[in-house]
Design a protein around this motif. Structure first.
Motif, PDB file in Angstrom:
ATOM      1  N   SER B 124      34.563 -36.796 -15.276  1.00  0.00           N
ATOM      2  CA  SER B 124      33.927 -35.659 -14.594  1.00  0.00           C
ATOM      3  C   SER B 124      32.789 -36.139 -13.696  1.00  0.00           C
ATOM      4  O   SER B 124      32.659 -35.712 -12.546  1.00  0.00           O
ATOM      5  CB  SER B 124      33.377 -34.671 -15.625  1.00  0.00           C
ATOM      6  N   PHE B 125      31.971 -37.042 -14.235  1.00  0.00           N
ATOM      7  CA  PHE B 125      30.861 -37.600 -13.459  1.00  0.00           C
ATOM      8  C   PHE B 125      31.414 -38.319 -12.222  1.00  0.00           C
ATOM      9  O   PHE B 125      30.901 -38.174 -11.111  1.00  0.00           O
ATOM     10  CB  PHE B 125      30.069 -38.560 -14.340  1.00  0.00           C
ATOM     11  N   MET B 127      34.126 -37.727 -10.708  1.00  0.00           N
ATOM     12  CA  MET B 127      34.591 -36.732  -9.753  1.00  0.00           C
ATOM     13  C   MET B 127      33.428 -36.293  -8.864  1.00  0.00           C
ATOM     14  O   MET B 127      33.589 -36.115  -7.642  1.00  0.00           O
ATOM     15  CB  MET B 127      35.175 -35.544 -10.520  1.00  0.00           C
ATOM     16  N   GLY B 128      32.254 -36.161  -9.470  1.00  0.00           N
ATOM     17  CA  GLY B 128      31.065 -35.790  -8.687  1.00  0.00           C
ATOM     18  C   GLY B 128      30.695 -36.854  -7.670  1.00  0.00           C
ATOM     19  O   GLY B 128      30.404 -36.539  -6.507  1.00  0.00           O
ATOM     20  N   THR B 129      30.735 -38.118  -8.077  1.00  0.00           N
ATOM     21  CA  THR B 129      30.365 -39.175  -7.112  1.00  0.00           C
ATOM     22  C   THR B 129      31.433 -39.300  -6.027  1.00  0.00           C
ATOM     23  O   THR B 129      31.123 -39.623  -4.880  1.00  0.00           O
ATOM     24  CB  THR B 129      30.143 -40.533  -7.804  1.00  0.00           C
ATOM     25  N   ILE B 131      33.266 -36.764  -4.837  1.00  0.00           N
ATOM     26  CA  ILE B 131      33.060 -35.634  -3.911  1.00  0.00           C
ATOM     27  C   ILE B 131      31.868 -35.921  -2.997  1.00  0.00           C
ATOM     28  O   ILE B 131      31.907 -35.646  -1.795  1.00  0.00           O
ATOM     29  CB  ILE B 131      32.855 -34.322  -4.693  1.00  0.00           C
ATOM     30  N   ALA B 132      30.819 -36.512  -3.578  1.00  0.00           N
ATOM     31  CA  ALA B 132      29.645 -36.851  -2.765  1.00  0.00           C
ATOM     32  C   ALA B 132      30.032 -37.803  -1.642  1.00  0.00           C
ATOM     33  O   ALA B 132      29.619 -37.630  -0.485  1.00  0.00           O
ATOM     34  CB  ALA B 132      28.554 -37.466  -3.655  1.00  0.00           C
ATOM     35  N   LEU B 135      31.849 -35.852   1.012  1.00  0.00           N
ATOM     36  CA  LEU B 135      30.945 -35.003   1.791  1.00  0.00           C
ATOM     37  C   LEU B 135      30.195 -35.817   2.833  1.00  0.00           C
ATOM     38  O   LEU B 135      29.907 -35.340   3.927  1.00  0.00           O
ATOM     39  CB  LEU B 135      29.939 -34.307   0.859  1.00  0.00           C
ATOM     40  N   GLU B 136      29.877 -37.066   2.466  1.00  0.00           N
ATOM     41  CA  GLU B 136      29.121 -37.922   3.391  1.00  0.00           C
ATOM     42  C   GLU B 136      30.023 -38.594   4.416  1.00  0.00           C
ATOM     43  O   GLU B 136      29.534 -39.274   5.313  1.00  0.00           O
ATOM     44  CB  GLU B 136      28.381 -39.010   2.603  1.00  0.00           C
ATOM     45  N   ARG B 140      33.423 -45.178   0.442  1.00  0.00           N
ATOM     46  CA  ARG B 140      33.172 -45.838  -0.845  1.00  0.00           C
ATOM     47  C   ARG B 140      34.055 -45.252  -1.948  1.00  0.00           C
ATOM     48  O   ARG B 140      34.437 -44.081  -1.906  1.00  0.00           O
ATOM     49  CB  ARG B 140      31.695 -45.748  -1.220  1.00  0.00           C
ATOM     50  N   ALA B 162      41.186 -31.106 -12.178  1.00  0.00           N
ATOM     51  CA  ALA B 162      40.310 -30.779 -11.044  1.00  0.00           C
ATOM     52  C   ALA B 162      40.362 -31.873  -9.971  1.00  0.00           C
ATOM     53  O   ALA B 162      40.362 -31.573  -8.771  1.00  0.00           O
ATOM     54  CB  ALA B 162      38.881 -30.581 -11.532  1.00  0.00           C
ATOM     55  N   HIS B 166      41.529 -31.291  -6.071  1.00  0.00           N
ATOM     56  CA  HIS B 166      40.691 -31.605  -4.909  1.00  0.00           C
ATOM     57  C   HIS B 166      41.170 -32.841  -4.148  1.00  0.00           C
ATOM     58  O   HIS B 166      40.488 -33.303  -3.236  1.00  0.00           O
ATOM     59  CB  HIS B 166      39.231 -31.755  -5.349  1.00  0.00           C
TER      60      HIS B 166
END
Lengths: 312, 275
Positions: B124-125, B127-129, B131-132, B135-136, B140, B162, B166
């Motif tokens: 899950s974590f 997945m957050g990095t 997505i970041a 977005l940028e 990476r 998830a 995505h």
């Protein structure tokens, strides 16, 4: 106090205003229509992450985003944030990542959905986590202002909002609102009523009732349970000499618990706690639930009388 | 790009020595899962990870998330070999104030991107990095190492669903399929049936490799790099405790340290001391 609105709408409005900051992202778990993050999603779909009905995953996706320099706001019902408590503990609070969690539909005031949806323990459990700011604002204006202030904070947070409409208290008084600072809404020297959330306006009603009996109550909106405004509580003890707390939350561990802890260690004074009497709720109207749980304004007024009698 | 497999194997051997040293010195820790993952970690760090050991918080670095955070000796060993920390730092493993906490922790150790310790959280974590990064507009990559027992945690599958939804092509998982968990063999604790089919059905690109064969590992990492239409996973078949005869495939060494005699035996087997 004819003007009413729901605090969850304040959350939605705040997210829209925060959208100017490109680092703000919004996380949803299929309840954006209810928590009011939907407005942000419609305006900024590329910065909104649907996590499906998966709250545990959502909080940690937030942690990963926060660790990468983003400012994530994640919302669901208050009760479902509890399902991800350990994610909040180990994945968010422990590494001190500024994920901002909003639990809407908190308390028995949530009403007809019944006991499964009426979180009465959220404030208590999140208050036990180091690093975490815990808030329960009382009206739409303060919810909006406090949510916007979170974006400037480097700490993770939990904010409870309410489903149903409550009186608007701070229109034109936005400057009074600051994370960690209780707000004195009415001044009196006989007793101080410290409340949060929907119980702030109930406390103001109680103070009116007390005034008719010649009792003068101070009423404080303690929207931030952690960090607690201990300095203000100490002042209230010296000016009023007795304290009442009022919350739509279990009597154990919430605002009453926080104030009791502070009083016991700093400035002992008679304290009467008004809160959900350690029982689960049931289906009923919002106002009906406050009666059933014995937390509506007459019960606050009675508690004030008891507190005053206990003064030395 | 070609890699000298022998050099990778020698780095992995040194890491195994570090791992055994750490758990022996601490008389605690998790050697089994560290030894099963270390060939994978060595190949990943030496051939794939875009990181700077002199600037561990470089914003555009690839992220590695050790979700099975108890296997921290393996990660500390490769971080020492990569120069993020010193070999002397390894002595701080499980010692009060030491940077090598019992479970890897981003607040304590340079080069660590995730505070682990509770299973089922790393994907899950990650997945957050991931997505970041998207977005940028950054290329990476995020790599997440999961244990096989770990995927018994339900939240792993929230994240798996998830990440595919995505279409996170920059999210890569390495599954350490060592077949042993804390109490016993996975097969006894919770049968997981067809693991590759599970991930495929969740919408992931899947490849199986031998997690102790450097050539196969490199093929697996290449697979991760070439499949960017969605999240990808390599399921690495490994042996818990690999490299030390009495630890290999032995559930007793999931979370137990060798005694002095066993330690000496391990150093012989790893070629550190003569028989």
């Amino acid at each position: 106090m004819s003007n009413v609105a729901a605090t969850r709408d304040g959350y939605g409005e705040a997210l829209l205003e925060l959208a100017n900051n490109p680092k703000v992202v919004v996380l949803e778990a299929d309840l954006g229509k209810s928590t009011k993050s939907l407005h942000f999603r419609k305006a900024h779909p590329n910065r909104t992450v649907s996590c499906g009905i998966g709250e545990q995953n959502m909080l940690l996706v937030g942690a990963g985003l926060a660790a990468s320099g983003y400012i994530p706001f994640a919302s669901t019902f208050a009760i479902f944030t509890e399902r991800a408590f350990e994610q909040m503990r180990n994945g968010v609070a422990r590494p001190n990542l500024a994920v901002h969690v909003c639990g809407s539909h908190g308390g028995t005031h949530t009403g007809t959905d019944g006991s499964s949806a009426q979180s009465i323990e959220d404030l208590a459990i999140f208050r036990t986590l180091p690093n975490v700011i815990v808030m329960h604002p009382s009206d739409i204006v303060s919810t909006k202002i406090l949510t916007m202030q979170l974006a400037e904070s480097n700490s993770p947070s939990y904010t409870r909002t309410a489903r149903n409409k409550t009186p608007v208290l701070y229109e034109g008084k936005e400057d009074l609102i600051k994370i960690g600072k209780g707000i004195v809404l009415r001044e009196g020297n006989d007793v101080a009523i410290i409340a949060c959330g929907v119980m702030v306006s109930e406390s103001l009603k109680a103070a009116e009732q007390l005034a008719q009996e010649g009792i003068h109550a101070t009423v404080v909106d303690m929207h931030t349970l952690k960090p607690l405004d201990g300095q203000l509580i100490d002042q209230l003890v010296s000016t009023c000499g007795s304290i009442v707390t009022a919350e739509d939350h279990n009597i154990i561990g919430g605002l009453g618990g926080a104030v009791a802890e502070h009083l016991a260690s700093n400035s002992p004074a008679p304290l009467e706690r008004v809160g959900v009497p350690d029982r689960f709720g049931e289906s009923g109207g919002a106002d009906e639930m406050l009666e059933v749980m014995k937390i509506s304004s007459p019960f606050i007024a009675e508690a004030a009388q008891r507190a005053i009698k206990r003064k030395l | 790009m070609t890699w000298n497999v022998e050099d990778l194997e020698e780095t992995a051997r040194k890491c195994r020595v570090h791992i055994v040293n750490m758990v022996h010195r601490a008389q605690a820790g998790h050697p089994g899962g560290s030894l099963s993952e270390i060939d994978l970690l060595t190949a990943l760090y030496k051939t794939q990870m875009r990181v700077k050991s002199d600037e561990p918080t470089w914003g555009d670095r690839d992220r590695f998330i050790l979700s099975k955070g108890h296997a921290s000796p393996g990660m500390y060993a490769i971080l020492a070999e990569m120069g993020f920390i010193s070999v002397e730092d390894l002595s701080s493993y499980r010692v009060l104030g030491g940077i090598c906490q019992g479970h890897v922790d981003m607040k304590w150790c340079p080069g660590v991107d995730f505070s682990a310790g509770s299973l089922g959280m790393g994907l899950s974590f990650g997945m957050g990095t991931a997505i970041a990064a998207r977005l940028e507009g950054s290329q990476r990559q995020t790599y997440v190492m999961l244990g096989d027992g770990e995927i018994q945690e339900g939240s792993v599958w929230e994240a798996a669903m998830a990440a595919a939804h995505h279409e996170l092509g920059n999210l890569n998982v390495i599954l350490d399929r060592n077949r042993i968990q804390n109490d016993d063999f996975c097969e006894a604790q919770m049968r997981m049936f067809d693991i590759p089919a599970k991930w495929r059905s969740f919408g992931w690109n899947v490849k199986e490799v031998n997690g102790h064969d450097m050539n196969e590992i490199l093929e697996g990492l290449e697979f991760l790099g070439n499949n960017n239409d969605g999240p990808s996973i390599i399921i690495a078949h490994t042996v818990k405790g690999h490299g030390i005869s009495y630890m290999a495939d032995n559930p007793a060494f999931h979370g137990a340290a060798p005694n002095d005699e066993q330690y000496h035996q391990a150093m012989i087997e790893l070629g550190e001391v003569a028989q």
